[in-house]
Design a protein around this motif. Structure first.
Motif, PDB file in Angstrom:
ATOM      1  N   LEU A   1       0.822  -1.216   0.000  1.00 50.27           N
ATOM      2  CA  LEU A   1       0.000   0.000   0.000  1.00 50.27           C
ATOM      3  C   LEU A   1       0.852   1.260   0.000  1.00 50.27           C
ATOM      4  O   LEU A   1       0.388   2.325  -0.390  1.00 50.27           O
TER       5      LEU A   1
ATOM      6  N   ARG B   1      14.855 -11.198   6.777  1.00 47.07           N
ATOM      7  CA  ARG B   1      13.888 -10.095   6.762  1.00 47.07           C
ATOM      8  C   ARG B   1      13.350  -9.883   5.347  1.00 47.07           C
ATOM      9  O   ARG B   1      12.159  -9.676   5.143  1.00 47.07           O
TER      10      ARG B   1
ATOM     11  N   GLU C   1       5.222 -11.909   2.666  1.00 46.61           N
ATOM     12  CA  GLU C   1       4.010 -11.214   3.114  1.00 46.61           C
ATOM     13  C   GLU C   1       3.333 -10.529   1.920  1.00 46.61           C
ATOM     14  O   GLU C   1       2.117 -10.573   1.759  1.00 46.61           O
TER      15      GLU C   1
ATOM     16  N   LEU D   1      -2.903  -4.924  -5.077  1.00 46.43           N
ATOM     17  CA  LEU D   1      -2.580  -4.174  -3.866  1.00 46.43           C
ATOM     18  C   LEU D   1      -2.734  -5.070  -2.660  1.00 46.43           C
ATOM     19  O   LEU D   1      -3.836  -5.522  -2.341  1.00 46.43           O
TER      20      LEU D   1
ATOM     21  N   PRO E   1      -2.419  -5.738   1.424  1.00 41.68           N
ATOM     22  CA  PRO E   1      -2.531  -4.937   2.651  1.00 41.68           C
ATOM     23  C   PRO E   1      -1.289  -5.078   3.521  1.00 41.68           C
ATOM     24  O   PRO E   1      -1.306  -5.700   4.586  1.00 41.68           O
TER      25      PRO E   1
ATOM     26  N   LEU F   1       2.516  -2.855   4.559  1.00 44.10           N
ATOM     27  CA  LEU F   1       3.380  -1.679   4.456  1.00 44.10           C
ATOM     28  C   LEU F   1       4.830  -2.141   4.528  1.00 44.10           C
ATOM     29  O   LEU F   1       5.173  -2.992   5.346  1.00 44.10           O
ATOM     30  N   PHE F   2       5.670  -1.572   3.681  1.00 47.86           N
ATOM     31  CA  PHE F   2       7.093  -1.947   3.661  1.00 47.86           C
ATOM     32  C   PHE F   2       7.966  -0.880   4.326  1.00 47.86           C
ATOM     33  O   PHE F   2       8.978  -1.190   4.916  1.00 47.86           O
ATOM     34  N   GLY F   3       7.611   0.371   4.151  1.00 48.91           N
ATOM     35  CA  GLY F   3       8.426   1.440   4.739  1.00 48.91           C
ATOM     36  C   GLY F   3       9.653   1.753   3.904  1.00 48.91           C
ATOM     37  O   GLY F   3       9.946   2.912   3.631  1.00 48.91           O
TER      38      GLY F   3
ATOM     39  N   ARG G   1      10.570   1.071  -4.948  1.00 47.71           N
ATOM     40  CA  ARG G   1       9.273   1.661  -5.297  1.00 47.71           C
ATOM     41  C   ARG G   1       8.962   1.406  -6.764  1.00 47.71           C
ATOM     42  O   ARG G   1       9.803   1.610  -7.629  1.00 47.71           O
TER      43      ARG G   1
ATOM     44  N   ARG H   1      -8.701 -10.908   0.103  1.00 49.92           N
ATOM     45  CA  ARG H   1      -7.334 -10.606   0.558  1.00 49.92           C
ATOM     46  C   ARG H   1      -6.723  -9.357  -0.047  1.00 49.92           C
ATOM     47  O   ARG H   1      -6.008  -8.616   0.610  1.00 49.92           O
ATOM     48  N   VAL H   2      -6.931  -9.188  -1.375  1.00 47.46           N
ATOM     49  CA  VAL H   2      -6.209  -8.147  -2.118  1.00 47.46           C
ATOM     50  C   VAL H   2      -7.134  -7.476  -3.126  1.00 47.46           C
ATOM     51  O   VAL H   2      -8.220  -7.989  -3.419  1.00 47.46           O
ATOM     52  N   THR H   3      -6.658  -6.355  -3.667  1.00 47.14           N
ATOM     53  CA  THR H   3      -7.400  -5.627  -4.691  1.00 47.14           C
ATOM     54  C   THR H   3      -6.594  -5.615  -5.987  1.00 47.14           C
ATOM     55  O   THR H   3      -5.399  -5.333  -5.974  1.00 47.14           O
TER      56      THR H   3
END
Lengths: 221, 221
Positions: B13, B40, B47, B178, B180, B182-184, B188, B210-212
């Motif tokens: 997202l 990581r 995910e 998309l 749900p 966040l990667f931070g 990109r 689950r997703v869009t």
């Protein structure tokens, strides 16, 4: 029982909720309108928010007159308004709004402004009263929840205020309206949020012919 | 008549399609698995891509055996595969894939690798042949379109290759799944693309639980 704490914003596909920062005094001043940076800002902002302007609810809420489009977008805009018993906003958003909202501000509920400067409540026609809270985001939220009763509290913005509430684990869910726009630069919604502390679940997603409305529930992890 | 040129990726997202860059030799080496950075990376990647792994089509395409989920996500994954008559990918994606794809690479069509180093075609069991193109992105696309016939050409990735095609105005449409998440930080999707030259229109949007899945058509402006 307290309602939910949520935010709802329109986001570009590359993650921005506003074009790059220009001083809002410039955006809302007559001289600013001829400044190329301000014109660019307004063009991008309008492109992002284009789905809102034709809506029946938007026209109604800003007292712009009859008419306007109905449908999914309108239903969602109206539902977002109706679930909101009180809003919380940052000082910068308030300052910009003070220059741009009509006299009858479009909230029609109590609004709690997170600020460092105490100020008496400011009551507007149409049911909006701005309360200025100078002892932190949690206090502003507590007061908003009390005022909202069993309705929900909306963290109205701007980005920095949303990020502070989200990162503090104080947001129950959020809705993104994804507009088919790229900004390239600007103010990112999810900056300054630690993703490792936040688990998301898609709880709703529906689209009109123009935009996609996606809602996620949040949980700490 | 030539088909469309498209890309289809899963995006967080906050706009990332991969976690931060770690050398893929590390990700795919046995020693790498105990490196905290690699762990990581794999956790975040998993995910993001979590919606894919349970799908019937995913299992089928990678010859992982019977079973798997059907439904919107599966239909979209299958349709994305079936529309693709040829793929184009960057050299880095190929290098990573060479270390991680099964012997029967999951494309089952010609794949054109944009590279600076000439190399003979590399034919894999199951219908995937990698062709190495050392005279630019337009040439790779031309060859892919010729190979694809009336089917579509998929710009498979990575991000840099997608950005080059998108910024050159060579992409007709793209699909984002998309997730749900966040990667931070990370890679990109829409970096290095000039948004002022690209007009988008949402052409499809549908969601599973689950997703869009959001598809945009592009036009130059």
């Amino acid at each position: 029982m307290a309602g939910k704490v949520f935010f709802s914003v329109t986001m570009s596909l590359d993650g921005f909720i506003a074009p790059e920062d220009v001083p809002f005094e410039d955006v809302f001043s007559p001289e600013g309108q001829s400044d190329p940076r301000v014109r660019r800002w307004l063009a991008k902002w309008s492109e992002l928010q284009a789905w809102v302007f034709p809506l029946r609810f938007f026209r109604e809420n800003l007292r712009l007159g009859e008419g306007g489009e109905e449908g999914i977008d309108n239903d969602i805009a109206r539902a977002t308004f109706e679930r909101t018993g009180a809003s919380v906003m940052g000082r910068r958003m308030f300052d910009a709004g003070e220059l741009s909202w009509p006299e009858e501000a479009p909230f029609h509920t109590p609004v709690f402004v997170v600020t460092h400067t105490a100020r008496d409540p400011w009551e507007r026609p149409g049911g909006t009263t701005f309360h200025f809270v100078d002892d932190g985001i949690k206090s502003a939220l507590d007061r908003a929840q009390e005022a909202a009763g069993d309705r929900d509290v909306r963290i109205a913005g701007g980005a920095e205020t949303i990020q502070r509430y989200l990162d503090a684990g104080l947001v129950d869910e959020f809705s993104l309206t994804l507009a088919p726009v790229l900004f390239g630069t600007g103010i990112r919604l999810f900056d300054h949020v630690d993703p490792d502390r936040l688990a998301l679940t898609q709880s709703r997603s529906e689209a009109s012919s123009r935009v996609t409305h996606l809602t996620c529930a949040t949980a700490r992890r």
